[in-house]
Design a protein around this motif. Sequence first.
Motif, PDB file in Angstrom:
ATOM      1  N   SER A  99      52.483  38.398  33.987  1.00  0.00           N
ATOM      2  CA  SER A  99      52.108  39.781  34.220  1.00  0.00           C
ATOM      3  C   SER A  99      53.053  40.432  35.210  1.00  0.00           C
ATOM      4  CB  SER A  99      50.672  39.849  34.758  1.00  0.00           C
ATOM      5  OG  SER A  99      50.333  41.162  35.166  1.00  0.00           O
ATOM      6  N   ARG A 100      53.208  41.736  35.090  1.00  0.00           N
ATOM      7  CA  ARG A 100      54.008  42.496  36.059  1.00  0.00           C
ATOM      8  C   ARG A 100      53.152  43.096  37.163  1.00  0.00           C
ATOM      9  NH1 ARG A 100      59.211  43.185  34.604  1.00  0.00           N
ATOM     10  NH2 ARG A 100      59.756  42.777  32.414  1.00  0.00           N
ATOM     11  N   THR A 101      51.839  42.878  37.104  1.00  0.00           N
ATOM     12  CA  THR A 101      50.926  43.440  38.086  1.00  0.00           C
ATOM     13  C   THR A 101      49.979  42.379  38.619  1.00  0.00           C
ATOM     14  OG1 THR A 101      49.354  44.133  36.379  1.00  0.00           O
ATOM     15  CG2 THR A 101      51.009  45.734  37.069  1.00  0.00           C
ATOM     16  N   TRP A 102      49.443  42.613  39.818  1.00  0.00           N
ATOM     17  CA  TRP A 102      48.467  41.745  40.431  1.00  0.00           C
ATOM     18  C   TRP A 102      47.133  42.486  40.491  1.00  0.00           C
ATOM     19  CZ3 TRP A 102      47.718  36.828  41.950  1.00  0.00           C
ATOM     20  CH2 TRP A 102      46.656  36.565  42.805  1.00  0.00           C
ATOM     21  N   LEU A 103      46.141  41.957  39.800  1.00  0.00           N
ATOM     22  CA  LEU A 103      44.795  42.509  39.809  1.00  0.00           C
ATOM     23  C   LEU A 103      43.816  41.377  40.046  1.00  0.00           C
ATOM     24  CD1 LEU A 103      44.938  44.856  36.679  1.00  0.00           C
ATOM     25  CD2 LEU A 103      45.123  45.552  39.062  1.00  0.00           C
ATOM     26  N   THR A 104      42.931  41.528  41.030  1.00  0.00           N
ATOM     27  CA  THR A 104      41.894  40.520  41.234  1.00  0.00           C
ATOM     28  C   THR A 104      40.705  40.743  40.302  1.00  0.00           C
ATOM     29  OG1 THR A 104      41.072  41.809  43.115  1.00  0.00           O
ATOM     30  CG2 THR A 104      42.555  39.974  43.585  1.00  0.00           C
ATOM     31  N   ASP A 105      40.550  41.949  39.814  1.00  0.00           N
ATOM     32  CA  ASP A 105      39.630  42.212  38.718  1.00  0.00           C
ATOM     33  C   ASP A 105      40.442  42.068  37.435  1.00  0.00           C
ATOM     34  OD1 ASP A 105      37.463  45.010  37.750  1.00  0.00           O
ATOM     35  OD2 ASP A 105      37.498  42.903  37.157  1.00  0.00           O
ATOM     36  N   VAL A 106      40.670  40.832  37.059  1.00  0.00           N
ATOM     37  CA  VAL A 106      41.659  40.503  36.039  1.00  0.00           C
ATOM     38  C   VAL A 106      41.237  41.005  34.665  1.00  0.00           C
ATOM     39  CG1 VAL A 106      42.901  38.644  34.885  1.00  0.00           C
ATOM     40  CG2 VAL A 106      42.410  38.491  37.335  1.00  0.00           C
ATOM     41  N   ILE A 107      42.176  41.632  33.989  1.00  0.00           N
ATOM     42  CA  ILE A 107      41.987  42.011  32.594  1.00  0.00           C
ATOM     43  C   ILE A 107      43.105  41.373  31.779  1.00  0.00           C
ATOM     44  CG2 ILE A 107      40.710  44.130  33.041  1.00  0.00           C
ATOM     45  CD1 ILE A 107      43.304  45.681  32.696  1.00  0.00           C
ATOM     46  N   THR A 108      42.749  40.900  30.606  1.00  0.00           N
ATOM     47  CA  THR A 108      43.702  40.186  29.771  1.00  0.00           C
ATOM     48  C   THR A 108      44.921  41.029  29.437  1.00  0.00           C
ATOM     49  OG1 THR A 108      41.893  38.896  28.823  1.00  0.00           O
ATOM     50  CG2 THR A 108      43.987  38.881  27.636  1.00  0.00           C
ATOM     51  N   THR A 109      44.713  42.331  29.252  1.00  0.00           N
ATOM     52  CA  THR A 109      45.796  43.202  28.820  1.00  0.00           C
ATOM     53  C   THR A 109      46.875  43.402  29.870  1.00  0.00           C
ATOM     54  OG1 THR A 109      44.423  45.108  29.403  1.00  0.00           O
ATOM     55  CG2 THR A 109      44.440  44.423  27.093  1.00  0.00           C
ATOM     56  N   GLN A 110      46.617  43.020  31.132  1.00  0.00           N
ATOM     57  CA  GLN A 110      47.673  43.112  32.135  1.00  0.00           C
ATOM     58  C   GLN A 110      48.755  42.065  31.901  1.00  0.00           C
ATOM     59  OE1 GLN A 110      44.888  41.743  35.349  1.00  0.00           O
ATOM     60  NE2 GLN A 110      46.794  41.086  36.353  1.00  0.00           N
ATOM     61  N   TYR A 111      48.433  41.046  31.109  1.00  0.00           N
ATOM     62  CA  TYR A 111      49.376  39.985  30.813  1.00  0.00           C
ATOM     63  C   TYR A 111      50.078  40.273  29.491  1.00  0.00           C
ATOM     64  CZ  TYR A 111      47.826  37.215  34.739  1.00  0.00           C
ATOM     65  OH  TYR A 111      47.567  36.762  36.015  1.00  0.00           O
TER      66      TYR A 111
END
Length: 124
Positions: A99-111
């Motif tokens: 992923s190019r972003t860091w999210l702790t509320d992870v969503i699959t589409t960020q990857y």
Amino acid sequence: QVQLVESGGGLVQAGGSLRLSCAASGRIFSSYVMGWFRQAPGKEREFVAQITRSGDSTFYTNSVKGRFTISRDNAKNTVYLQMNSLRPEDTAVYYCAASRTWLTDVITTQYNNWGQGTQVTVSS
């Protein structure tokens, strides 16, 4: 895109351990947040763990906290998932992702980039 190849899956008895590896190529590995996901038959793909670009922070789904450890070696372009105290419910295909972003509320589409998956089977 970065190309990802998982390895290290297999059959293990409950209570045992496995270490999964994910080798990256095609892009600079350190540019990416890296994550592990898994998918069991009949279930949706779920987030397992992720690690920051430098490896200074990690985040886990509740069901694996205290049992799994994600780590990375940027010099080797590799991310790892150490899995201890394995349970039958951990049985799934495990996927490495970038992923190019860091999210702790992870969503699959960020990857955006995914490996082919490696099977982990935990017997009782």
